[in-house]
Design an enzyme around this catalytic site. Structure first.
Site, PDB file in Angstrom:
ATOM      1  N   CYS A  10     -64.931 125.375 -96.913  1.00  0.00           N
ATOM      2  CA  CYS A  10     -63.878 126.304 -97.327  1.00  0.00           C
ATOM      3  C   CYS A  10     -63.872 126.336 -98.853  1.00  0.00           C
ATOM      4  O   CYS A  10     -64.868 126.009 -99.497  1.00  0.00           O
ATOM      5  CB  CYS A  10     -62.518 125.918 -96.731  1.00  0.00           C
ATOM      6  SG  CYS A  10     -61.885 124.305 -97.254  1.00  0.00           S
ATOM      7  N   ASN A  13     -61.702 122.411 -99.985  1.00  0.00           N
ATOM      8  CA  ASN A  13     -61.955 121.213 -99.179  1.00  0.00           C
ATOM      9  C   ASN A  13     -60.730 120.289 -99.130  1.00  0.00           C
ATOM     10  O   ASN A  13     -60.848 119.072 -99.077  1.00  0.00           O
ATOM     11  CB  ASN A  13     -63.196 120.444 -99.671  1.00  0.00           C
ATOM     12  CG  ASN A  13     -63.682 119.352 -98.726  1.00  0.00           C
ATOM     13  OD1 ASN A  13     -64.101 118.293 -99.154  1.00  0.00           O
ATOM     14  ND2 ASN A  13     -63.613 119.568 -97.440  1.00  0.00           N
ATOM     15  N   CYS A  15     -57.743 121.835 -97.284  1.00  0.00           N
ATOM     16  CA  CYS A  15     -56.922 122.367 -96.184  1.00  0.00           C
ATOM     17  C   CYS A  15     -57.756 122.649 -94.933  1.00  0.00           C
ATOM     18  O   CYS A  15     -57.774 121.860 -93.993  1.00  0.00           O
ATOM     19  CB  CYS A  15     -56.205 123.652 -96.603  1.00  0.00           C
ATOM     20  SG  CYS A  15     -55.072 123.442 -97.992  1.00  0.00           S
ATOM     21  N   ARG A  16     -58.477 123.777 -94.931  1.00  0.00           N
ATOM     22  CA  ARG A  16     -59.111 124.231 -93.685  1.00  0.00           C
ATOM     23  C   ARG A  16     -60.314 123.400 -93.264  1.00  0.00           C
ATOM     24  O   ARG A  16     -60.421 123.005 -92.092  1.00  0.00           O
ATOM     25  CB  ARG A  16     -59.534 125.708 -93.811  1.00  0.00           C
ATOM     26  CG  ARG A  16     -58.361 126.650 -93.838  1.00  0.00           C
ATOM     27  CD  ARG A  16     -58.790 128.019 -94.294  1.00  0.00           C
ATOM     28  NE  ARG A  16     -59.184 127.998 -95.699  1.00  0.00           N
ATOM     29  CZ  ARG A  16     -59.712 129.023 -96.352  1.00  0.00           C
ATOM     30  NH1 ARG A  16     -59.916 130.156 -95.704  1.00  0.00           N
ATOM     31  NH2 ARG A  16     -60.021 128.918 -97.625  1.00  0.00           N
ATOM     32  N   SER A  17     -61.265 123.176 -94.178  1.00  0.00           N
ATOM     33  CA  SER A  17     -62.488 122.482 -93.725  1.00  0.00           C
ATOM     34  C   SER A  17     -62.232 121.016 -93.352  1.00  0.00           C
ATOM     35  O   SER A  17     -62.872 120.525 -92.421  1.00  0.00           O
ATOM     36  CB  SER A  17     -63.650 122.646 -94.717  1.00  0.00           C
ATOM     37  OG  SER A  17     -63.370 122.060 -95.966  1.00  0.00           O
ATOM     38  N   ASP A 125     -56.588 131.461 -95.041  1.00  0.00           N
ATOM     39  CA  ASP A 125     -56.249 130.415 -96.008  1.00  0.00           C
ATOM     40  C   ASP A 125     -54.749 130.101 -95.929  1.00  0.00           C
ATOM     41  O   ASP A 125     -53.923 130.957 -96.223  1.00  0.00           O
ATOM     42  CB  ASP A 125     -56.618 130.934 -97.403  1.00  0.00           C
ATOM     43  CG  ASP A 125     -56.398 129.891 -98.483  1.00  0.00           C
ATOM     44  OD1 ASP A 125     -55.885 128.798 -98.169  1.00  0.00           O
ATOM     45  OD2 ASP A 125     -56.749 130.187 -99.631  1.00  0.00           O
TER      46      ASP A 125
HETATM   47  P1  4NP Z   1     -58.841 125.376 -98.517  1.00  0.00           P
HETATM   48  O1  4NP Z   1     -57.487 125.852 -99.172  1.00  0.00           O
HETATM   49  O2  4NP Z   1     -59.947 126.231 -99.109  1.00  0.00           O
HETATM   50  O3  4NP Z   1     -58.632 125.636 -97.076  1.00  0.00           O
HETATM   51  O4  4NP Z   1     -58.999 123.908 -98.842  1.00  0.00           O
HETATM   52  C1  4NP Z   1     -57.286 126.070-100.533  1.00  0.00           C
HETATM   53  C2  4NP Z   1     -57.165 124.996-101.377  1.00  0.00           C
HETATM   54  C3  4NP Z   1     -56.910 125.202-102.719  1.00  0.00           C
HETATM   55  C4  4NP Z   1     -56.779 126.495-103.192  1.00  0.00           C
HETATM   56  C5  4NP Z   1     -56.903 127.571-102.348  1.00  0.00           C
HETATM   57  C6  4NP Z   1     -57.163 127.359-101.002  1.00  0.00           C
HETATM   58  N1  4NP Z   1     -56.486 126.702-104.573  1.00  0.00           N
HETATM   59  O5  4NP Z   1     -56.297 127.871-104.950  1.00  0.00           O
HETATM   60  O6  4NP Z   1     -56.414 125.728-105.330  1.00  0.00           O
END
Ligand code: 4NP
Length: 154
Positions: A10, A13, A15-17, A125
């Protein structure tokens, strides 16, 4: 390079992954399938950080401990070790293509391409969302995990 090695990717790294990694690990254990499973972000902004507290809370709802996760960024080497690399959304699928070495044989796809009827869809997201968005992302990942295990068990 192992066909029994799966990497989820993702953006951050956190939240989702990490949730997808945890959901697949649980499904693989439940089905008795030995897999190497990891996750990474296309962005290095959160490198070394713990999973988002909301992702940890969602995993805990499924009796899974996500507190030991530490974020890392996708590397060229990953394409040589993981037979399957799943992007959580389209933006990250494009970024994976940019980071990939010129020659590799990893299969790269959107995670929800594994779920019949959901091909081409993104795991949304949840970072700017709430607990419900994290629950939705978990459910998407858990559904995909069942199909990944079924495919790799063959
Ligand atoms: P992820 O979520 O890609 O699922 O880990 C996010 C984590 C951080 C951010 C965006 C999405 N950010 O903008 O910092």
């Amino acid at each position: 390079m192992s066909q029994k090695a799966v990497l989820f990717v993702c953006l951050g790294n956190i939240c989702r992954s990490p949730m997808a990694e945890a959901a697949l690990r649980a499904e693989a254990v439940a089905q008795g399938l030995a897999l190497t499973i990891d996750s990474a972000g296309t962005n290095g902004l959160h490198t070394g950080q713990h999973a988002d507290p909301r992702a940890i809370a969602e995993a805990a709802r499924h009796d899974i401990d996500l507190t030991r996760h530490r974020a890392r960024q996708l590397t060229e080497d990953d394409f040589l070790h993981f037979g399957h690399i799943y992007a959580l959304d389209h933006q990250n699928l494009r970024e994976i293509g940019r980071i990939a070495p010129r020659r590799h044989s990893a299969k790269v796809a959107l995670l929800l391409d594994m779920v019949p009827g959901r091909g081409g869809q993104a795991v949304l997201d949840p970072y700017y969302g709430d607990a419900e968005d994290f629950a939705t992302a978990w459910d998407d990942a858990a559904q995909a995990a069942k199909y990944i295990v079924a495919q790799l068990a063959r």
